[in-house]
Scaffold this active site. Structure first.
Site, PDB file in Angstrom:
ATOM      1  N   TRP A 141     -85.933   0.963 -22.967  1.00 34.25           N
ATOM      2  CA  TRP A 141     -84.804   0.300 -22.276  1.00 34.25           C
ATOM      3  C   TRP A 141     -83.942   1.334 -21.565  1.00 34.25           C
ATOM      4  CZ3 TRP A 141     -81.895  -4.116 -21.307  1.00 34.25           C
ATOM      5  CH2 TRP A 141     -80.545  -3.896 -21.019  1.00 34.25           C
ATOM      6  N   ASP A 144     -77.056   2.255 -17.735  1.00 34.54           N
ATOM      7  CA  ASP A 144     -76.302   3.141 -16.838  1.00 34.54           C
ATOM      8  C   ASP A 144     -76.888   4.531 -16.556  1.00 34.54           C
ATOM      9  OD1 ASP A 144     -74.782   1.104 -17.858  1.00 34.54           O
ATOM     10  OD2 ASP A 144     -73.184   2.374 -18.628  1.00 34.54           O
ATOM     11  N   TRP A 168     -81.419  -3.507 -25.264  1.00 28.35           N
ATOM     12  CA  TRP A 168     -80.340  -2.560 -25.520  1.00 28.35           C
ATOM     13  C   TRP A 168     -80.245  -2.219 -27.014  1.00 28.35           C
ATOM     14  CZ3 TRP A 168     -75.955  -1.907 -28.392  1.00 28.35           C
ATOM     15  CH2 TRP A 168     -75.095  -0.883 -27.988  1.00 28.35           C
ATOM     16  N   SER A 201     -72.142   6.152 -22.241  1.00 25.72           N
ATOM     17  CA  SER A 201     -72.154   6.758 -20.908  1.00 25.72           C
ATOM     18  C   SER A 201     -71.146   7.886 -20.738  1.00 25.72           C
ATOM     19  CB  SER A 201     -71.877   5.678 -19.870  1.00 25.72           C
ATOM     20  OG  SER A 201     -73.003   4.851 -19.790  1.00 25.72           O
TER      21      SER A 201
END
Ligand code: FRU
Length: 627
Positions: A141, A144, A168, A201
């Site tokens: 998967w 971002d 996710w 992220s």
């Protein structure tokens, strides 16, 4: 997957396992000390334990027993009844025996019978919808783009990555690199989920002077550690450094380096940038419904400066993945600051999208030029999210978006690999009717994808309809179409329709009465893969005027952009199609529109049409694209 299965179940492999049984302890022994816990003892120097995955199963907890921070519990959808695909769990090098523990997997689960040791993991088989010329991971998967940085001629692209499934979960930073933004090489995982949390992220910078104390030319990665403590979400900023050009990172011993002063639980996605007037490093971090600025001299200790965003732009929203940079307005020559705010929800068409604000920054405060109720979109599709830009690219500002939407990202029709990035885009600023806008044009490197120009024997002007099926035949599913046209004064609609023999079609047209350009994927192919119709994010939203189409779910919609962003009456359209993606750029990127599509067969026919009046077609070019 076929190769992998053959390798796993070959009689040879089975033999080597049973042979070793006689003289040595078994290569792998599965023990169930109690009802919930399973212990797997591995007495083998092999590199991977291949775990069978069944996507519809709930996650169970798996961990390698060890004392490294990354030996933490992972959430994996281990197969119970049938196997969708395998994922590799890397075993620590040079350590045998090794123990793997599992909590919560039924004793009768097929996983116990089918998990295997192996030295290789084959990633050559690709899902039907995997793009041909866009960046996507080798398997697993992806969401971002993270830590994008240019150093010594190489673009590094890290990304939110789950190596243990294609939904996710288990956030790591995956890593790819490229010399031309087009050909990407996959590398080992850069940052692993650890005892502090998931690796969310963030960004990366080049510490040329060695200010942080890790050495000159270190790459510093700033990321969010995300965890749950006593049912409450906890997020804080962390630092890792690389002394080998971004290949491997060491997490800073003093992590986390920044926690929120007010305990806000959504506090993530740090982007670090240099602010020359103050000779300081700044960090912009999303904090629920605002962005916060911090400042640092040593790149480790960060002091709060100010915040912006509460009450601005589309609502309701959640601010995520900020970026902050200067652009020179191509119309006026003035330099301005741009704040990228990825929001979820809040997209004009539902779900997640990339918004931006243009304004000024004096090292203390960001002041936008637009009123709070104004929302400007960087892309007018429904699948453009988490766009951030590369650090250290000089005068260029190059961004890459993740091509999906949180409304349905986990259920799109992919299997072993789910997640694609959009084409790299150079961002630019322009002024129209006194307002500043940010445009996104495909980076020039993209032209290298043109393998062959296919001639279209088009007439110089389009009459009512022109069929172009012959020109498109054999073009497969990876092409670029470039059209330049001027509608006549009486033209009401002009556009194109891509279609296949199953009746899937993707119309893209200028509606000159409503002054919009629209991409309508309501009949583009697979449109119902478990998506539902969620109530729309905004209460009063004229963007929701959907041309009278009855939308069945969040995916089956048309997206549109205002033609008022363009100038003059001539429109140049560049459309990139890559199996499951359609990216449209109008007038050199004044409008960008990125959408996922899932045609059941490649579109084989292109029809151009003009209604209400003739349209002058200045040029039409078709290119086969590939790596
Ligand atoms: C945006 C996002 C970020 C977060 C990451 C987690 O898509 O929600 O805010 O860091 O994804 O994977």
């Amino acid at each position: 997957m076929r190769k992998l299965t053959a390798l796993l179940f070959s009689p040879l492999l089975a033999l080597s396992i049973s042979c070793s049984k006689r003289s040595n302890p078994p290569a792998m022994e599965i023990l169930h000390p109690n009802d919930t816990l399973t212990r797997i003892e591995i007495n083998s120097p092999q590199r991977y334990l291949l775990l069978p995955i069944e996507e519809s199963q709930p996650e169970v907890q798996v961990r390698l027993v060890g004392d490294r921070p990354e030996d933490t519990w992972l959430d994996i959808r281990l197969a119970v009844d049938s196997i969708d695909y395998y994922v590799p769990l890397a075993l620590p090098e040079g350590k045998s025996p090794t123990t793997v523990e599992i909590i919560g997997l039924d004793r009768k689960a097929i996983s116990y019978e089918k998990m295997q040791l192996a030295d290789t993991f084959d990633t050559s088989a690709k899902d039907y919808y995997c793009p041909a010329y866009h960046h996507s991971p080798a398997y697993g998967w992806m969401n971002d783009p993270n830590g994008m940085i240019y150093k010594d001629g190489v673009y590094h692209l890290y990304y939110q990555y789950n190596p243990y499934g294609s939904k996710w979960g288990n956030m790591y930073w995956g890593h790819s690199s490229s010399r031309d933004l087009i050909h990407w090489e996959h590398h080992d995982l850069a940052l692993a989920r650890d005892t502090l949390g998931h690796i969310f992220s963030g960004s990366a910078i080049l510490d040329k002077q060695g200010t942080a104390g890790f050495g000159k030319d270190a790459i510093l990665a700033y990321y969010t550690a995300h965890n749950t403590h006593a049912g409450k979400q906890w997020q804080a900023q962390c630092l890792a450094y690389s002394l080998d050009n971004g290949k491997t990172f060491t997490k800073y011993a003093g992590n986390p380096i920044l926690t929120p002063f007010d305990g806000v639980s959504d506090f993530r996605d740090p982007k670090v940038f240099w602010y020359a007037p103050e000779k300081s490093w700044y960090m912009i971090v999303s904090a629920d419904k605002e962005m916060r600025f911090y400042r640092s001299q040593d790149l480790k200790k960060w002091d709060y400066v100010s915040a912006f965003g509460e009450g601005y732009g589309a609502r309701p929203n959640q601010f995520e993945c900020p970026d902050f940079f200067q652009l020179t307005d191509e119309t006026t020559g003035k330099e301005k600051w741009v704040m990228i705010v990825n929001i979820n929800p809040g997209c004009a068409f539902g779900g997640s999208a990339t918004e931006y604000f243009v304004g000024s920054f004096d090292g203390k405060e960001f002041v936008p030029e637009t009123a709070p109720e104004i929302a400007h979109w960087l892309d007018f599709g429904k699948d453009h999210y988490a766009l951030v830009t590369f650090h250290n690219t000089g005068a260029r500002t190059i961004g890459i978006p993740w091509v999906s939407n949180w409304q349905y990202a986990n259920v799109t029709p992919f299997k072993q690999t789910r997640g694609t990035n959009g084409l790299p885009r150079d961002l630019f600023l322009f002024t129209k009717d006194g307002t500043s806008y940010v445009g996104a044009r495909p980076s020039k490197e993209v032209e290298a994808l043109r393998k062959e120009q296919v001639s279209l024997s088009l007439p110089q002007s389009i009459g009512e309809e022109v069929r172009l099926s012959d020109a498109l035949k054999g073009l497969e599913d990876s092409f670029e179409l470039e059209l330049e046209l001027t509608p006549a004064a009486k033209t009401t609609r002009v556009g194109l329709v891509l279609s296949n023999e199953l009746g899937d079609e993707l119309p893209i047209y200028l509606d000159l009465e409503k002054e919009r350009i629209t991409m309508d994927r309501t009949k583009s192919g697979l449109i119902d893969f478990g998506t539902k119709a969620t109530p729309h994010d905004r209460e009063s939203n004229d963007w929701r005027d959907r041309d009278g189409v009855n939308y069945q779910n969040d995916f089956a919609i048309a997206t549109w952009a205002p033609l008022s962003l363009c100038t003059g009456k001539t429109y140049k359209l560049r459309l990139f199609v890559d199996r499951s993606m359609a990216e449209l750029f109008v007038q050199g990127g004044r409008i960008a529109m990125t959408n996922l599509i899932f045609p059941r067969k490649p579109y084989s026919t292109l029809r151009l049409y003009s209604e209400g009046g003739a349209t002058q077609l200045h040029s039409a070019k078709l290119y086969r694209l590939g790596l």
